[in-house]
Design an enzyme around this catalytic site. Structure first.
Site, PDB file in Angstrom:
ATOM      1  CD  GLU A 164      12.490  72.872  -9.135  1.00  0.00           C
ATOM      2  OE1 GLU A 164      12.968  72.461  -8.070  1.00  0.00           O
ATOM      3  OE2 GLU A 164      11.399  73.475  -9.207  1.00  0.00           O
ATOM      4  CB  SER A 174      -9.023  59.166 -22.398  1.00  0.00           C
ATOM      5  OG  SER A 174      -8.034  58.834 -21.470  1.00  0.00           O
ATOM      6  CG  HIS A 196       3.723  59.658 -13.674  1.00  0.00           C
ATOM      7  ND1 HIS A 196       4.424  59.867 -14.846  1.00  0.00           N
ATOM      8  CD2 HIS A 196       4.251  58.557 -13.104  1.00  0.00           C
ATOM      9  CE1 HIS A 196       5.358  58.939 -14.955  1.00  0.00           C
ATOM     10  NE2 HIS A 196       5.269  58.120 -13.914  1.00  0.00           N
ATOM     11  CG  MET A 254       3.401  62.796 -24.616  1.00  0.00           C
ATOM     12  SD  MET A 254       3.412  61.924 -23.037  1.00  0.00           S
ATOM     13  CE  MET A 254       4.785  60.822 -23.307  1.00  0.00           C
ATOM     14  CD  GLU A 286      -3.766  57.789 -16.065  1.00  0.00           C
ATOM     15  OE1 GLU A 286      -3.893  58.814 -16.736  1.00  0.00           O
ATOM     16  OE2 GLU A 286      -2.962  56.896 -16.380  1.00  0.00           O
TER      17      GLU A 286
HETATM   18  C1  GRF Z   1      -2.075  58.877 -19.175  1.00  0.00           C
HETATM   19  O1  GRF Z   1      -1.717  57.572 -18.830  1.00  0.00           O
HETATM   20  C2  GRF Z   1      -1.362  59.862 -18.281  1.00  0.00           C
HETATM   21  O2  GRF Z   1      -1.174  59.405 -16.983  1.00  0.00           O
HETATM   22  C3  GRF Z   1      -0.047  60.016 -18.975  1.00  0.00           C
HETATM   23  O3  GRF Z   1      -0.352  59.986 -20.347  1.00  0.00           O
HETATM   24  C4  GRF Z   1      -1.566  59.263 -20.557  1.00  0.00           C
HETATM   25  C5  GRF Z   1      -2.507  60.149 -21.281  1.00  0.00           C
HETATM   26  O4  GRF Z   1      -3.695  59.503 -21.632  1.00  0.00           O
HETATM   27  N1  GRF Z   1       0.647  61.200 -18.525  1.00  0.00           N
HETATM   28  P1  GRF Z   1      -4.895  60.329 -22.270  1.00  0.00           P
HETATM   29  O5  GRF Z   1      -4.312  61.130 -23.418  1.00  0.00           O
HETATM   30  O6  GRF Z   1      -5.462  61.198 -21.200  1.00  0.00           O
HETATM   31  O7  GRF Z   1      -5.866  59.293 -22.759  1.00  0.00           O
END
Ligand code: GRF
Length: 193
Positions: free
Chosen positions: A143, A14, A110, A91, A175
């Protein structure tokens, strides 16, 4: 000056879609050079393709070691002339070597107010700890996990009625706003420093 962005995802995407939209609507000057997923089943892959964006799957499970995987990643990013890597729900923790190679050219979003709640399950931990405020952070990647210099943050109030799902939803909306604001501010500095 706009960037040539490489957006790295592993899941829903998203944030990625939001950046694509902002670029298409010229809310940001940057262009999306490519979207790369390390997970072949990431939902975001289809969404990015639908928008006509170059999408590349670099599946880490097909590589026998991290170096080979990251070399493929770097090579593709270079081929696409990417000059800013945006991690958006990516991830996989990138190695020291990769981070060194792309020093100051990788940013991450994050879902907590760093330096609190680094790593996974941030909303669950935030609720258990009883924090009154949480939020999200965009930071440069160094790092150490979720430890690079903070660029900007957004805050949300954590209500007694909140659960992991409702908090996640509220923070995700922030975000989207935050990532675009950060890209705009970096664009203003790009080429001037
Ligand atoms: C978000 O909450 C971001 O902060 C974290 O992973 C999630 C990803 O969400 N690192 P999306 O795939 O952008 O919907």
């Amino acid at each position: 000056m706009g960037y040539n962005l490489g957006i790295l995802i592993s899941g829903n995407g998203s944030n990625m879609l939001n950046i694509i939209e902002a670029s298409k609507k010229k809310i940001i000057k940057s262009k999306i050079a490519t979207v790369i997923s390390n997970n072949p089943r990431a939902l975001g892959i289809k969404e990015a393709s639908k928008k006509g964006i170059d999408v590349k799957i670099i599946n880490q499970n097909k590589y026998s070691n991290i170096d080979d995987f990251e070399n493929s990643l770097s090579q593709y990013l270079l081929k696409k002339r990417v000059n800013l890597i945006c991690l958006a729900g990516f991830m996989k923790v990138l190695s020291k070597d990769f981070v060194k190679k792309w020093k100051n050219k990788i940013i991450n979003i994050h879902p907590s107010l760093l330096p609190s709640f680094k790593g996974l399950n941030t909303h669950d931990r935030a609720i258990r700890q009883g924090v009154k405020f949480s939020g999200c952070t965009v930071h440069f990647v160094n790092e150490k996990l979720d430890s690079g210099k903070i660029i900007d943050q957004e805050i949300v109030k954590v209500l007694k009625s909140d659960n992991v799902y409702s908090l996640q939803k509220k923070i995700l909306m922030k975000e989207h706003k935050l990532y675009i604001r950060v890209l705009k501010s970096l664009e203003m500095k790009n080429g001037k420093i």
